[in-house]
Every structure is written in C-alpha cells, then in structure tokens.
Design a protein around this motif. Structure first.
Motif, PDB file in Angstrom:
ATOM      1  N   LEU A  46       0.806  -1.219   0.000  1.00 15.32           N
ATOM      2  CA  LEU A  46       0.000   0.000   0.000  1.00 15.32           C
ATOM      3  C   LEU A  46       0.839   1.269   0.000  1.00 15.32           C
ATOM      4  CD1 LEU A  46      -2.541  -1.139   2.743  1.00 15.32           C
ATOM      5  CD2 LEU A  46      -2.884  -1.215   0.273  1.00 15.32           C
ATOM      6  N   ALA A  47       2.130   1.128   0.154  1.00 15.02           N
ATOM      7  CA  ALA A  47       2.987   2.299   0.337  1.00 15.02           C
ATOM      8  C   ALA A  47       2.981   3.232  -0.864  1.00 15.02           C
ATOM      9  CB  ALA A  47       4.414   1.846   0.657  1.00 15.02           C
ATOM     10  N   GLU A  48       3.110   2.681  -2.067  1.00 15.16           N
ATOM     11  CA  GLU A  48       3.209   3.507  -3.263  1.00 15.16           C
ATOM     12  C   GLU A  48       1.853   3.646  -3.944  1.00 15.16           C
ATOM     13  OE1 GLU A  48       5.835   5.222  -4.300  1.00 15.16           O
ATOM     14  OE2 GLU A  48       6.892   4.513  -2.508  1.00 15.16           O
ATOM     15  N   PRO A  49       1.473   4.844  -4.353  1.00 12.68           N
ATOM     16  CA  PRO A  49       0.212   5.028  -5.075  1.00 12.68           C
ATOM     17  C   PRO A  49       0.256   4.343  -6.437  1.00 12.68           C
ATOM     18  CG  PRO A  49       1.490   7.054  -5.096  1.00 12.68           C
ATOM     19  CD  PRO A  49       2.202   6.121  -4.171  1.00 12.68           C
ATOM     20  N   VAL A  50      -0.910   3.896  -6.920  1.00 11.74           N
ATOM     21  CA  VAL A  50      -0.954   3.207  -8.210  1.00 11.74           C
ATOM     22  C   VAL A  50      -1.388   4.130  -9.348  1.00 11.74           C
ATOM     23  CG1 VAL A  50      -1.418   0.966  -7.157  1.00 11.74           C
ATOM     24  CG2 VAL A  50      -3.331   2.402  -7.901  1.00 11.74           C
ATOM     25  N   ASP A  60      -4.737  11.043  -2.013  1.00 10.49           N
ATOM     26  CA  ASP A  60      -4.521  10.138  -0.883  1.00 10.49           C
ATOM     27  C   ASP A  60      -3.020   9.968  -0.666  1.00 10.49           C
ATOM     28  OD1 ASP A  60      -5.375   8.337   1.185  1.00 10.49           O
ATOM     29  OD2 ASP A  60      -4.896   6.651  -0.143  1.00 10.49           O
ATOM     30  N   GLY A  61      -2.321  11.076  -0.687  1.00 10.01           N
ATOM     31  CA  GLY A  61      -0.867  11.036  -0.603  1.00 10.01           C
ATOM     32  C   GLY A  61      -0.342  10.326   0.629  1.00 10.01           C
ATOM     33  N   ALA A  62      -1.036  10.463   1.743  1.00  3.48           N
ATOM     34  CA  ALA A  62      -0.590   9.812   2.983  1.00  3.48           C
ATOM     35  C   ALA A  62      -1.046   8.360   3.071  1.00  3.48           C
ATOM     36  CB  ALA A  62      -1.107  10.591   4.186  1.00  3.48           C
ATOM     37  N   ARG A  93      -6.575   4.378   1.191  1.00  2.00           N
ATOM     38  CA  ARG A  93      -6.348   3.013   0.723  1.00  2.00           C
ATOM     39  C   ARG A  93      -6.078   2.053   1.871  1.00  2.00           C
ATOM     40  NH1 ARG A  93      -2.153   6.223  -1.528  1.00  2.00           N
ATOM     41  NH2 ARG A  93      -0.010   5.687  -0.949  1.00  2.00           N
ATOM     42  N   ARG A  94      -5.500   2.538   2.954  1.00  3.06           N
ATOM     43  CA  ARG A  94      -5.293   1.654   4.103  1.00  3.06           C
ATOM     44  C   ARG A  94      -6.621   1.350   4.802  1.00  3.06           C
ATOM     45  NH1 ARG A  94       0.063   0.978   4.848  1.00  3.06           N
ATOM     46  NH2 ARG A  94       1.421   2.558   3.905  1.00  3.06           N
ATOM     47  N   THR A  95      -7.504   2.324   4.839  1.00  2.00           N
ATOM     48  CA  THR A  95      -8.823   2.091   5.425  1.00  2.00           C
ATOM     49  C   THR A  95      -9.613   1.104   4.576  1.00  2.00           C
ATOM     50  OG1 THR A  95      -8.827   4.344   6.332  1.00  2.00           O
ATOM     51  CG2 THR A  95     -10.943   3.201   6.247  1.00  2.00           C
TER      52      THR A  95
END
Length: 259
Positions: free
Chosen positions: A137-141, A149-151, A155-157
């Motif tokens: 999940l670290a890098e945006p797709v 959703d830079g932080a 996506r983690r939620t």
C-alpha cells in the motif's frame, strides 16, 4: 413444526467492471430456474451504502469515500443477514441500488429470494477478494491516490475494511469463478460502454450518470484492487475464465488438483 432449512449453495462470480458478470449471472439463473432449481442473484453493487451514509464517511473518515465502489462503501452486514435468513429457511428481501441516482432504491423496488432458494449467485467486481499486504500500500498506483490520498489513509482504510467483515461474507462462498480481464486497460473501455447503456435507460437528468471523463476518474478508485485481483485470484479461484478485449473467452481453467 420446525421449519426445514437448507443453506443455499453460494456461487461467487468476480469480474472487473463491464466484464459481463451480471449478464452471465442472469443467464445462469434463468437456466437453473428452468431446470427446477430455485435461484436468486445478489450483486455486491446492490449492497452499496446510501448516498447519505457515504457522505458521512467522506466527512468523518476520508473525502474519497463519497464515491461508491471500494470496500468500506458496502453494507456487508446486510449481505450477511440475507444469507442467514435464507439459511434459516425464510425468504429474504434483496436490496437494489439505483446507479443512475447513486443511491439505494426504495424498498418497494427490491426483489425477494424465495424461502426455498437453493442457489444464490453473489456477483461483483471484488467478490472473493483478499486484502493486500501492508507494504503493497505504500506507493500510489495512479494520480488519484498520488494527489488525493498522498498519505495513504484512504487506501489503508479500504484494505482494513476488506480484511474485516468482507472476509466473513466471502467465506460463505462455496465456489468462486473469476472472469479475468486481459488487463486493467480494457476496463476503461468496458466501463464507458456500460455507462452509455445506463444513460440510455436513465430518466432525463439522472444525477448518477457519468460522462466519459468522469468514468476515467471513477475507474481509478477501482484500479488498485482490480490489479491485485487479477494478479492474486487466479491461483485460488475454482474456475478462471480468461477474457479477450471483446469479452469472449480465450481460456477456461478449472482449479488445479491440490489447490
């Protein structure tokens, strides 16, 4: 006298947007009914939370939750209640979601799965999906994740939601079928085609009908999990139907022995 109860067989059909899973589900349901098997279809799209509920999520959790689609925007408890009701031998009301209005349809428009349902087809774009590893999940797709959703909070939620009650719902699936798109790039064209069909059947001025540009943005909400499904699910689905860009099957692969 005690009510006889036989848990319906749950067939899960997973496929990216526009892959034909709803068409397949309806055709299969019609065939099974003609063969004398009481069959009902539930789309995970019909479990979407109401517009007001998603607006509250957007306010309290993350603005991107205003848009339907990802885990966290469904009422999973409602889906589990439907399965429990059918397993107890009672008929179950099946919710319907009006995509043209982007809201749950009035209860008067809901269908009903009969008490003697023996096959329940659960179809949807993320049916049977499993969560990603935290480090994935670290890098945006895409630009949506990068700019909005830079932080990584959204996506983690989403991933935590998928790891929670969704797994309880998907754990009820007896057989999982994957309609595997040739790649995420095909999903754009399929989804635009799908939206054009929705527009033709919608009332004038329906607020939920999207332009092609809006569809381009909309599918970015689905990109991460769609790519993950296409990478991970073929190794464990009971049946994988690989599709060409025109949605015709190019291969049908059953589960390998010992999977």
């Amino acid at each position: 006298m005690e009510r006889a109860s036989v848990r319906p067989f749950v067939l899960g059909i997973c496929g990216a947007q526009g892959s034909g899973k709803s068409t397949l589900s309806d055709a299969l349901a019609g065939h099974m009914r003609a063969a004398g098997v009481p069959t009902s279809v539930l789309s995970i799209d019909d479990l979407y939370r109401t517009h007001a509920e998603r607006a509250a999520l957007a306010r309290d959790v993350h603005p991107l939750f205003a848009v339907r689609g990802v885990p966290g925007t469904h009422d999973v408890g409602l889906g589990l209640d439907i399965l429990d009701t059918l397993a107890s031998g009672l008929p179950a009301r099946l919710p319907r979601f009006d995509k043209a209005q982007d809201d749950r349809a009035p209860e008067a428009d809901w269908d009903e799965a009969p008490a003697d349902t023996r096959l329940l087809i659960l179809e949807g774009w993320c049916v049977g999906a499993r969560p990603q590893a935290d480090d994935a999940l670290a890098e945006p797709v895409n630009d949506l994740e990068r700019l909005e959703d830079g932080a990584g909070r959204w996506r983690r939620t989403v991933n935590r939601a998928l790891a929670g009650d969704y797994q309880a719902l998907f754990g009820r699936i007896d057989m999982l079928v994957l309609l595997a798109a040739p790649g995420f790039e095909a999903v754009r064209d399929w989804r635009i085609e799908q939206e054009h069909g929705l527009a033709r059947g919608a009332a004038p001025g329906a607020s939920g009908v999207m332009s092609d540009a809006e569809v381009e943005r909309f599918i970015r909400f689905y990109e991460r999990l769609t790519r993950h499904i296409l990478d991970e699910m073929p190794g464990r689905a009971n049946l994988v139907i690989r599709l060409r860009k025109d949605r015709t099957p190019c291969s049908i692969v059953p589960a390998r022995r010992g999977r």
